[in-house]
Structures are given as structure tokens and as C-alpha cells.
Write a protein that holds these residues in place. Structure first.
Motif, PDB file in Angstrom:
ATOM      1  N   ASN A   1       5.400  11.020  78.559  1.00 59.04           N
ATOM      2  CA  ASN A   1       5.557  10.607  77.123  1.00 59.04           C
ATOM      3  C   ASN A   1       6.839   9.977  76.744  1.00 59.04           C
ATOM      4  O   ASN A   1       7.219   9.810  75.494  1.00 59.04           O
ATOM      5  CB  ASN A   1       5.013  11.562  76.117  1.00 59.04           C
ATOM      6  CG  ASN A   1       4.553  11.052  74.845  1.00 59.04           C
ATOM      7  OD1 ASN A   1       3.854  10.048  74.832  1.00 59.04           O
ATOM      8  ND2 ASN A   1       4.633  11.466  73.755  1.00 59.04           N
TER       9      ASN A   1
ATOM     10  N   ASP B   1      10.081   7.435  76.304  1.00 61.56           N
ATOM     11  CA  ASP B   1      10.370   5.959  76.195  1.00 61.56           C
ATOM     12  C   ASP B   1      11.491   5.720  77.225  1.00 61.56           C
ATOM     13  O   ASP B   1      12.426   6.272  77.337  1.00 61.56           O
ATOM     14  CB  ASP B   1      10.941   5.648  74.766  1.00 61.56           C
ATOM     15  CG  ASP B   1       9.883   5.661  73.884  1.00 61.56           C
ATOM     16  OD1 ASP B   1       9.003   4.627  73.516  1.00 61.56           O
ATOM     17  OD2 ASP B   1       9.857   6.698  73.044  1.00 61.56           O
TER      18      ASP B   1
ATOM     19  N   ARG C   1       5.477   3.281  84.359  1.00 68.42           N
ATOM     20  CA  ARG C   1       4.295   3.523  83.469  1.00 68.42           C
ATOM     21  C   ARG C   1       3.456   4.481  84.171  1.00 68.42           C
ATOM     22  O   ARG C   1       2.610   5.274  84.060  1.00 68.42           O
ATOM     23  CB  ARG C   1       3.465   2.243  83.214  1.00 68.42           C
ATOM     24  CG  ARG C   1       4.214   1.377  82.068  1.00 68.42           C
ATOM     25  CD  ARG C   1       3.615   0.105  81.932  1.00 68.42           C
ATOM     26  NE  ARG C   1       4.151  -0.543  80.909  1.00 68.42           N
ATOM     27  CZ  ARG C   1       4.074  -1.949  80.773  1.00 68.42           C
ATOM     28  NH1 ARG C   1       3.068  -2.469  81.410  1.00 68.42           N
ATOM     29  NH2 ARG C   1       4.706  -2.555  79.895  1.00 68.42           N
TER      30      ARG C   1
ATOM     31  N   THR D   1       5.194   7.118  81.065  1.00 65.19           N
ATOM     32  CA  THR D   1       6.186   6.800  79.963  1.00 65.19           C
ATOM     33  C   THR D   1       5.694   5.452  79.282  1.00 65.19           C
ATOM     34  O   THR D   1       4.703   4.712  79.777  1.00 65.19           O
ATOM     35  CB  THR D   1       7.521   6.675  80.774  1.00 65.19           C
ATOM     36  OG1 THR D   1       7.403   5.475  81.456  1.00 65.19           O
ATOM     37  CG2 THR D   1       8.064   7.605  81.431  1.00 65.19           C
ATOM     38  N   ARG D   2       6.557   5.260  78.368  1.00 62.85           N
ATOM     39  CA  ARG D   2       6.124   3.958  77.537  1.00 62.85           C
ATOM     40  C   ARG D   2       7.477   3.071  77.844  1.00 62.85           C
ATOM     41  O   ARG D   2       8.716   3.612  77.859  1.00 62.85           O
ATOM     42  CB  ARG D   2       6.179   4.137  75.885  1.00 62.85           C
ATOM     43  CG  ARG D   2       5.011   5.031  75.370  1.00 62.85           C
ATOM     44  CD  ARG D   2       4.803   5.151  74.029  1.00 62.85           C
ATOM     45  NE  ARG D   2       6.198   5.847  73.491  1.00 62.85           N
ATOM     46  CZ  ARG D   2       6.092   7.013  73.287  1.00 62.85           C
ATOM     47  NH1 ARG D   2       4.791   7.743  73.311  1.00 62.85           N
ATOM     48  NH2 ARG D   2       7.194   7.754  72.914  1.00 62.85           N
TER      49      ARG D   2
ATOM     50  N   THR E   1       9.762  -0.554  77.135  1.00 66.54           N
ATOM     51  CA  THR E   1      10.090  -1.453  76.068  1.00 66.54           C
ATOM     52  C   THR E   1      11.240  -2.467  76.715  1.00 66.54           C
ATOM     53  O   THR E   1      12.230  -1.820  77.255  1.00 66.54           O
ATOM     54  CB  THR E   1      10.752  -0.640  75.071  1.00 66.54           C
ATOM     55  OG1 THR E   1       9.760  -0.015  74.405  1.00 66.54           O
ATOM     56  CG2 THR E   1      11.089  -1.845  73.790  1.00 66.54           C
TER      57      THR E   1
END
Length: 292
Positions: free
Chosen positions: A138, A140, A162, A166-167, A169
Motif C-alpha cells: 500500500n 506510494d 504495482r 503499491t500505488r 505516480t
């Protein structure tokens, strides 16, 4: 984009590298690794952190499909400059460095096929034995592509992160370095300064009294002061302008609250404290951390 059989080579099997290897179990990647200490490589094989270990760094660079540098910033820069030319056609170089501009400049200087990465995860501990499979869960992760990066390479690095929950950006290197100066680098300086101002006293008796008077609140706010001094020297040294700006912002906020206390403006102090609580509670919800 199929990950089956792709060789993800982890360079540096410390806390972050070992945790990445554990997280990549059953992800579809073939996990390989190299570290300067053969005993650590053997430990990683025995504990299912990696599937294959390399004897040399050169071998790792030449065999990887995606190579992740999980070493300190100076070594990321050094390895990129010295060995990225060894990578086979189509292979991608990435990293987990806490500062991106200096690493990106190094990659561009040797025309490496590079896409930067930075997972916002970690602990104050070091060493492979402190790694755990859910460190990145979880989290970033900032994906920091240089100007010459190809879309398929950026997508490949995103897919890797991913695959372990994870996220991701995408962000520019300069924007990243300013951001983490405020969200990460500043907090380590503040935690160290807090620890020094609280515990660094001039007599054993006063020190013992401070120790006895410091409880869970101090433990929680000072935790990251136990991080590696050498590592944080290297991070701050490679992001000095942004860290200085972040320290200036913190100093202004801190001094404003100190002045409210000195002048007896406790209504103003309460408003500021309430605003801080509101922002932290909002952030905890974003992170899905509940009441931690």
C-alpha cells in the motif's frame, strides 16, 4: 505486458532490497540479486529472498531484464556510470534512491536506459535481516522518468511496483526532490534535533531524569532519529537546496507557534494545533492507516 520469466535483478540486499525480493515472490518475475558480501547473497538464497545470486556486479548488469539499484546514492551513481553499458538491448535500469536529480543526471551522462523510482517506505533499521515482505504494501512509489525515457520502459517499471501492491505516480525529478525534502528529509532532521535537544544534557543525573521522563510520545516522534547517520548525510548532501528550503518553511511555522506561546496567544496556538491535527487525520485516512 507479460512479466513471466522476466529477470528482476536486485542490486544491494539490505533492508529495502531484501524486502523487495520477498515482496516479489509469486509475482511472475524471476528474482536475482547481487551484494558485495557473498554471505548475504547466500542468506538471501536460503531465505527465499532471491531465486538466483550473482558472483559479480558485471554479471548482474549483463543478465538483467530490469535491474533495480537498492544501494546508497553514491553507489547508484557509480554503478550507473560504470556498468549500465553492459545491459543487454531492451533491459531497463531503475533504482530506489531518495534523491532523483543527481541520479538522473548520471544516467543521462552515459545514455543509460533509465527510469527512476522511489518507494515511500522504510524503517529506521538497516540490514537484510530486518527486511519483511509487506514493507511496500500500500506504499506510494514515485516513478521519475528522464526526458529521453520511452513509454514502454516507464510502464515496465510501473508494472513491477504495482505487482507488489503499491500505488505509482509519475513525477519530474526536480519536483520529486522538492517534495521529499518536505515530506521525508525534513522529518529526519527534525527527529534528530528533537532527540538532541531532549536527551543531550550535561550530567548523568539529568540524562537519567530525561530518560525516565520520555515515554511513548517521545518514542513515536523520535523513532527515525535511529536511522543510519551515514545514509542520511548522503541523502541531505545530494539534496541540499531543497532541504534548506524545507527547513526554512518549518522554522517559520515553528517560530510562529513559539511566538504565540510567548505572547500568551493560546487561542491562536489552539487554532494552529487543531489545523495540524486535521491535516494529519486527513493524511491517515488517505494512507488507510486508521488510528495508528
Amino acid at each position: 505486458m507479460n512479466t513471466a520469466g522476466k529477470n528482476a535483478a536486485i542490486i544491494g540486499i539490505g533492508l529495502l532490497g531484501s524486502s523487495l525480493g520477498m515482496a516479489l515472490r509469486n509475482s511472475g518475475y524471476r528474482r536475482s540479486g547481487w551484494t558485495r558480501r557473498p554471505a548475504v547473497t547466500a542468506w538471501a538464497l536460503e531465505n527465499d529472498v532471491i531465486d538466483h545470486g550473482y558472483n559479480t556486479l558485471e554479471e548482474a548488469f549483463s543478465d538483467a531484464d530490469i535491474l533495480i539499484l537498492c544501494v546508497p546514492i553514491p553507489q547508484i551513481i557509480e554503478y550507473t556510470k560504470l556498468h549500465s553499458h553492459r545491459m543487454k538491448p531492451g533491459a531497463i535500469l531503475t533504482d530506489i534512491g531518495s534523491v532523483k536529480t543527481v541520479i538522473e543526471e548520471a544516467a543521462l551522462s552515459v545514455n543509460a536506459r533509465y527510469v527512476g523510482g522511489h518507494p515511500m517506505a522504510g524503517t529506521e533499521k538497516t540490514g537484510p535481516e530486518n527486511g519483511f515482505a509487506t514493507l511496500y504494501a500500500n506504499a506510494d512509489v514515485f516513478i521519475v522518468p528522464p526526458r529521453n525515457a520511452e513509454e514502454k520502459d516507464i510502464a515496465e517499471v510501473e508494472k513491477l511496483w504495482r505487482s507488489i501492491g503499491t500505488r505509482t505516480t509519475r513525477i519530474d525529478a526536480a519536483v520529486h526532490d522538492d517534495l521529499v525534502a518536505h515530506t521525508s528529509h525534513l522529518t529526519h532532521v527534525v527527529a534528530s534535533a528533537l532527540t538532541l535537544s531532549t536527551l543531550d544534557v550535561d550530567s548523568p543525573a539529568r540524562k537519567l531524569l530525561r530518560f525516565s521522563g520520555s515515554a511513548t510520545g517521545f518514542r513515536d516522534t523520535s523513532r527515525i532519529a535511529s536511522s543510519s547517520p551515514q545514509m542520511w548525510r548522503e541523502i541531505i548532501e545530494h539534496n541540499t537546496p531543497a532541504v534548506v528550503a524545507a527547513l526554512r518553511t518549518f522554522s517559520e511555522q515553528f517560530n510562529a507557534m513559539a511566538e504565540q506561546i510567548r505572547s500568551g496567544d493560546f487561542d491562536g496556538f489552539e487554532r494552529e494545533f487543531a489545523r495540524g491535527k486535521e491535516l494529519r487525520d486527513e493524511w491517515m485516512i488517505y494512507k488507510n492507516w486508521g488510528g495508528k
